[in-house]
Design an enzyme around this catalytic site. Structure first.
Site, PDB file in Angstrom:
ATOM      1  N   MET A   1       0.848  -1.199   0.000  1.00  0.00           N
ATOM      2  CA  MET A   1       0.000   0.000   0.000  1.00  0.00           C
ATOM      3  C   MET A   1       0.885   1.252   0.000  1.00  0.00           C
ATOM      4  SD  MET A   1      -3.408  -0.987   2.048  1.00  0.00           S
ATOM      5  CE  MET A   1      -2.805  -0.824   3.695  1.00  0.00           C
ATOM      6  N   GLY A   2       2.132   1.086  -0.447  1.00  0.00           N
ATOM      7  CA  GLY A   2       3.030   2.239  -0.525  1.00  0.00           C
ATOM      8  C   GLY A   2       3.637   2.577   0.826  1.00  0.00           C
TER       9      GLY A   2
ATOM     10  N   HIS B   1       9.633  -3.696   2.931  1.00  0.00           N
ATOM     11  CA  HIS B   1       9.107  -3.893   1.571  1.00  0.00           C
ATOM     12  C   HIS B   1      10.251  -4.148   0.589  1.00  0.00           C
ATOM     13  CE1 HIS B   1       5.773  -1.129   3.095  1.00  0.00           C
ATOM     14  NE2 HIS B   1       5.139  -2.236   2.765  1.00  0.00           N
TER      15      HIS B   1
ATOM     16  N   ARG C   1       3.223   2.671   9.220  1.00  0.00           N
ATOM     17  CA  ARG C   1       2.597   3.491  10.266  1.00  0.00           C
ATOM     18  C   ARG C   1       3.626   4.163  11.177  1.00  0.00           C
ATOM     19  NH1 ARG C   1      -1.698  -0.235   9.601  1.00  0.00           N
ATOM     20  NH2 ARG C   1      -3.675   0.874   9.383  1.00  0.00           N
TER      21      ARG C   1
ATOM     22  N   GLN D   1      -2.503 -11.856   8.514  1.00  0.00           N
ATOM     23  CA  GLN D   1      -2.757 -11.586   7.092  1.00  0.00           C
ATOM     24  C   GLN D   1      -2.126 -12.676   6.223  1.00  0.00           C
ATOM     25  OE1 GLN D   1      -2.715  -7.688   4.919  1.00  0.00           O
ATOM     26  NE2 GLN D   1      -0.611  -8.241   4.505  1.00  0.00           N
TER      27      GLN D   1
END
Ligand code: PAF
Length: 279
Positions: free
Chosen positions: A30-31, A37, A188, A154
């Site tokens: 989600m960037g 990442h 976050r 997830q």
């Protein structure tokens, strides 16, 4: 790196690649990209002929509008990082592209792993995750999908969704990448100020307390101590739990044999942090 915003164009590019029997490693995001990442992209590159990253802030997985609005967006910096990692394709679709009007969303039968832990505090979240990951997989049709273990539940949910579909895609779950002081990398974290950033370490410490004190018998005191520790440090705790690492069933006692995972979710002011460690 080729940047593509349109499903059909990406499909055409990847179709030609697959026709040549080349393997594709895919990292959905989600960037607000961080080293976690990028480590997935690098692994996808090493293990495949072609690497594909997607950046799409998926509205259906946010059960809270303000969380969606506040989700960090750093596209220019993300593109620079992906180019530096030598990623081959960046898929950057719009909401209209991924969610055409009048389309009926699928429902995924996920069982317990949908409603426990994150699912209890973020109702509908995992349906949203499955909807978008299913769509992305159908578009990219990768050889291997790469996910980070930081989002432990997830990973389990996506694994279940993939098993229930006729996909022939490998799932590679990669270790959580941490800052030098132990904080799990997360988009976050960008929302934390200096004092909160220091205090964010209490999250991993609450899990390490469990790891250090784990013994056969009741787990209740162990969990409670970590909750109190976080609350004393001004956290609002959603949960500190110990679960079966394979089924995610919550455990109240330990027989010394079962493989366990400790998981935490707590708010530091208005930033919700999660982490986990396999015990
Ligand atoms: O982990 C994430 O960033 C998202 O949940 C994912 C897998 C990209 C789906 O939107």
């Amino acid at each position: 790196m080729i940047i593509i915003e349109n499903i059909k164009t990406l499909h055409n590019h990847l179709f030609t690649i697959k026709k040549d029997s080349k393997t594709i490693g895919f990292v959905p995001t989600m960037g607000a990209l961080h080293k976690g990442h990028i480590s997935l992209i690098l692994k996808a590159k090493v293990e495949n002929n072609i690497s594909v990253c997607s950046i799409f802030v998926n509205p259906t997985q946010f059960n809270n509008v303000s969380d969606l609005e506040k989700y960090p967006k750093t596209l220019e910096a993300d593109i620079i990082k992906l180019k530096k990692a030598d990623c081959d394709f960046l898929f950057l679709p719009s909401v209209e592209e991924m969610y055409p009007k009048n389309e009926v969303n699928l429902y995924y039968n996920l069982g317990l792993i949908e409603t426990t832990l994150e699912g209890k505090y973020r109702p509908g979240h995992f349906q949203g995750v499955c909807i978008i990951v299913d769509k992305l997989l159908a578009i990219v049709m990768p050889t291997t999908l790469y996910l980070g273990r930081k989002d432990y539940q997830q990973c389990m949910v996506i694994n279940k969704m993939m098993q229930d579909k006729p996909y022939n895609i490998n799932l590679c779950i990669c270790d959580t990448v941490r800052e030098e002081d132990g904080l799990a990398m997360s988009s976050r974290n960008m929302r934390l100020d200096e004092i909160e950033r220091q205090r964010a370490l209490r999250i991993i410490e609450s899990l390490q307390m469990i790891e250090c004190n784990l013994k056969i018998g009741s787990l209740e005191l162990l969990k409670k101590s970590s909750v109190i520790f976080l609350e004393q440090n001004n956290y609002k705790v959603d949960y500190v739990e110990i679960a079966d690492a394979e089924t995610l069933e919550l455990q109240t006692t330990w027989d010394g044999k079962r493989k366990l995972v400790a998981l935490v979710a707590a708010y530091l002011n208005d930033v919700r942090l999660i982490d986990n460690i396999i015990l």
